[in-house]
Design a protein around this motif. Structure first.
Motif, mmCIF file in Angstrom:
data_model
loop_
_atom_site.group_PDB
_atom_site.id
_atom_site.type_symbol
_atom_site.label_atom_id
_atom_site.label_comp_id
_atom_site.label_asym_id
_atom_site.label_seq_id
_atom_site.Cartn_x
_atom_site.Cartn_y
_atom_site.Cartn_z
ATOM 1 N N TYR A 45 0.839 -1.209 0.000
ATOM 2 C CA TYR A 45 0.000 0.000 0.000
ATOM 3 C C TYR A 45 0.872 1.256 0.000
ATOM 4 N N CYS A 46 1.854 1.299 0.898
ATOM 5 C CA CYS A 46 2.686 2.501 1.037
ATOM 6 C C CYS A 46 3.549 2.738 -0.200
ATOM 7 N N ARG A 47 4.093 1.662 -0.736
ATOM 8 C CA ARG A 47 4.968 1.814 -1.908
ATOM 9 C C ARG A 47 4.201 2.288 -3.130
ATOM 10 N N GLY A 48 2.899 2.106 -3.090
ATOM 11 C CA GLY A 48 2.079 2.570 -4.199
ATOM 12 C C GLY A 48 1.705 4.042 -4.082
ATOM 13 N N LYS A 49 2.122 4.656 -2.978
ATOM 14 C CA LYS A 49 1.781 6.057 -2.748
ATOM 15 C C LYS A 49 2.962 6.964 -3.066
ATOM 16 N N ARG A 50 2.657 8.178 -3.508
ATOM 17 C CA ARG A 50 3.717 9.119 -3.865
ATOM 18 C C ARG A 50 4.537 9.494 -2.635
ATOM 19 N N ARG A 51 3.851 9.733 -1.522
ATOM 20 C CA ARG A 51 4.551 10.078 -0.275
ATOM 21 C C ARG A 51 4.593 8.836 0.612
ATOM 22 N N CYS A 52 5.381 7.893 0.169
ATOM 23 C CA CYS A 52 5.454 6.571 0.798
ATOM 24 C C CYS A 52 5.720 6.645 2.300
ATOM 25 N N TYR A 53 6.691 7.463 2.700
ATOM 26 C CA TYR A 53 7.090 7.472 4.113
ATOM 27 C C TYR A 53 6.049 8.144 5.011
ATOM 28 N N GLU A 54 5.263 9.045 4.446
ATOM 29 C CA GLU A 54 4.155 9.596 5.240
ATOM 30 C C GLU A 54 3.185 8.486 5.612
ATOM 31 N N HIS A 55 2.909 7.637 4.668
ATOM 32 C CA HIS A 55 1.960 6.543 4.913
ATOM 33 C C HIS A 55 2.565 5.500 5.851
ATOM 34 N N MET A 56 3.866 5.260 5.707
ATOM 35 C CA MET A 56 4.519 4.336 6.649
ATOM 36 C C MET A 56 4.484 4.903 8.068
ATOM 37 N N ALA A 57 4.769 6.192 8.174
ATOM 38 C CA ALA A 57 4.773 6.820 9.505
ATOM 39 C C ALA A 57 3.381 6.764 10.121
ATOM 40 N N ALA A 58 2.362 6.977 9.298
ATOM 41 C CA ALA A 58 0.984 6.908 9.811
ATOM 42 C C ALA A 58 0.676 5.502 10.305
ATOM 43 N N ARG A 59 1.174 4.516 9.599
ATOM 44 C CA ARG A 59 0.924 3.133 10.023
ATOM 45 C C ARG A 59 1.710 2.782 11.286
ATOM 46 N N PHE A 60 2.912 3.310 11.384
ATOM 47 C CA PHE A 60 3.666 3.068 12.625
ATOM 48 C C PHE A 60 2.935 3.729 13.799
ATOM 49 N N ALA A 61 2.463 4.940 13.580
ATOM 50 C CA ALA A 61 1.714 5.638 14.637
ATOM 51 C C ALA A 61 0.462 4.850 15.005
ATOM 52 N N ALA A 62 -0.176 4.257 14.011
ATOM 53 C CA ALA A 62 -1.395 3.466 14.272
ATOM 54 C C ALA A 62 -1.080 2.261 15.154
ATOM 55 N N LYS A 63 0.020 1.592 14.868
ATOM 56 C CA LYS A 63 0.396 0.414 15.667
ATOM 57 C C LYS A 63 0.638 0.831 17.120
ATOM 58 N N GLU A 64 1.344 1.927 17.293
ATOM 59 C CA GLU A 64 1.622 2.418 18.638
ATOM 60 C C GLU A 64 0.343 2.858 19.346
ATOM 61 N N ALA A 65 -0.519 3.545 18.606
ATOM 62 C CA ALA A 65 -1.779 4.010 19.208
ATOM 63 C C ALA A 65 -2.626 2.821 19.656
ATOM 64 N N VAL A 66 -2.652 1.779 18.847
ATOM 65 C CA VAL A 66 -3.426 0.588 19.207
ATOM 66 C C VAL A 66 -2.849 -0.054 20.469
ATOM 67 N N LEU A 67 -1.542 -0.189 20.524
ATOM 68 C CA LEU A 67 -0.935 -0.815 21.709
ATOM 69 C C LEU A 67 -1.147 0.048 22.954
ATOM 70 N N LYS A 68 -1.163 1.365 22.769
ATOM 71 C CA LYS A 68 -1.463 2.245 23.910
ATOM 72 C C LYS A 68 -2.927 2.090 24.336
ATOM 73 N N ALA A 69 -3.788 1.920 23.351
ATOM 74 C CA ALA A 69 -5.208 1.723 23.666
ATOM 75 C C ALA A 69 -5.436 0.361 24.319
ATOM 76 N N PHE A 70 -4.492 -0.528 24.176
ATOM 77 C CA PHE A 70 -4.555 -1.829 24.844
ATOM 78 C C PHE A 70 -3.989 -1.718 26.266
#
Lengths: 143, 131
Positions: A45-70
Motif C-alpha cells: 500500500y505505502c509503496r504505491g503512494k507518492r509520499r510513501c514514508y508519510e503513509h509508513m509513519a501513519a501506520r507506525f503511529a497506528a500500531k503504537e496508538a493501538v498498543l497504547k489503547a490496549f
C-alpha cells in the motif's frame, strides 16, 4: 431466579505521533527493516503512494496508538506486524490483529477497535479507541 | 565483532541524540533516557549494524519473560507473580523481587530495563550465536 450481573464495557484511547523524517531514517529503503515493522500488505500500500514514508509513519503511529489503547507497549512479545492497518474500499482504515496481540485481545475481552489516521509532510498522527468487556463484580459473591 | 559495551552505548547515544555522558550502564532506556518505541527500533537496528547481533523488539519481551507463560508471569490483573519477579531478577539483577511481586504491572516491566541489561542481552545473543 437471580440473573448474572451484566458485563461492563471499558473504553481505552491511545494516540501516537511519529516524525516522518525520523521513520524514514530508521527503516529507510532497507526491505528487511521495513518488514520488521510492516506487513506485506502495508508495504504494498505505502509503496504505491507518492509520499510513501508519510503513509509508513501513519501506520507506525497506528500500531503504537493501538498498543497504547490496549494499555501495553511493544513489551509483551508483541510484534509490530501483529497490528496491521488495512484499508476498506472507501479508503477508511481499520485494524487487523494477529499473533500475540490478537491473543492478548481475546484474553482480555476486546469488543471493538477503531482507528483514525492523519499525516502531513512532517508528522503522522493516529488515534485508536478500544472497547473491552469486563465481567461485573457480583455483589452477592463472598470475598 | 565490535566491543558490545561500546556498540550498545553508541547505539543508544546516537539513536536518542544524547551526549555521551548522559548514558550510564544504570540508565533505564525508557524512564531515564526517554526512549519511545521508534527509538527502541532505531537502537536495535544500530546494534545489529555495530555488532551483527539481530534483536527484534518482540525478542526483548521473550528475553525478559524467559519463556514463562503469561498466566504464570502475571495474574489476571497483569500484576507480576512471584515467579515473574524471580525471572525479572535474573535478567535485570538490579531489581529486588520482593519489591516487584504483587506490585509491578506487567506493562511497566520495560521501564526497568537498563543500558546494562541490554548489553547483557546482546552479549548473550552473541555467545549463543557462536560469536
Amino acid at each position: 431466579m437471580p440473573t448474572a450481573p451484566a458485563a461492563e464495557l471499558k473504553l481505552r484511547v491511545g494516540v501516537d505521533v511519529v516524525g516522518v523524517a525520523r521513520l524514514e531514517r530508521v527503516v529507510g529503503d532497507d526491505e528487511r527493516r521495513q518488514a520488521t515493522v510492516f506487513t506485506e500488505h502495508e508495504l504494498a500500500y505505502c509503496r504505491g503512494k507518492r509520499r510513501c514514508y508519510e503513509h509508513m509513519a501513519a501506520r507506525f503511529a497506528a500500531k503504537e496508538a493501538v498498543l497504547k489503547a490496549f494499555g501495553t507497549g511493544i513489551s509483551q512479545r508483541m510484534r509490530w506486524t501483529d497490528v496491521e492497518v488495512v484499508n476498506e474500499a472507501s479508503g477508511r482504515p481499520r485494524i487487523r490483529l494477529d499473533g500475540a496481540v490478537a491473543t492478548y485481545a481475546k484474553r482480555h475481552g476486546l469488543q471493538d477497535l477503531d482507528i483514525s489516521l492523519s499525516h502531513t509532510e512532517d508528522l503522522a498522527f493516529a488515534q485508536a479507541v478500544s472497547v473491552w468487556e469486563q465481567p461485573a463484580e457480583d455483589p452477592c459473591a463472598s470475598t | 565483532m565490535a566491543d558490545v559495551d561500546s556498540a550498545v552505548r553508541e547505539a543508544v547515544v546516537e539513536a536518542l541524540a544524547l551526549d555521551d555522558d548522559e548514558v550510564t550502564p544504570e540508565s533505564t532506556l525508557m524512564e531515564d533516557l526517554g526512549a519511545e518505541s521508534i527509538d527502541l527500533l532505531d537502537i536495535l537496528f544500530r546494534i545489529e549494524k555495530g555488532t551483527g547481533v539481530k534483536i527484534e523488539a518482540s525478542d526483548l519481551g521473550d528475553y525478559i519473560q524467559g519463556g514463562i507463560p503469561d498466566d504464570e508471569f502475571s495474574d489476571d490483573n497483569q500484576i507480576i507473580s512471584a515467579k515473574g519477579a524471580e525471572q525479572l531478577h535474573k535478567v535485570m539483577p538490579q531489581t529486588d523481587p520482593s519489591e516487584l511481586e504483587g506490585k509491578l504491572n506487567a506493562d511497566e516491566v520495560m521501564t526497568l530495563f537498563t543500558v546494562q541489561n541490554l548489553v547483557d542481552m546482546v552479549k548473550g545473543r552473541a555467545d549463543g550465536a557462536g560469536g
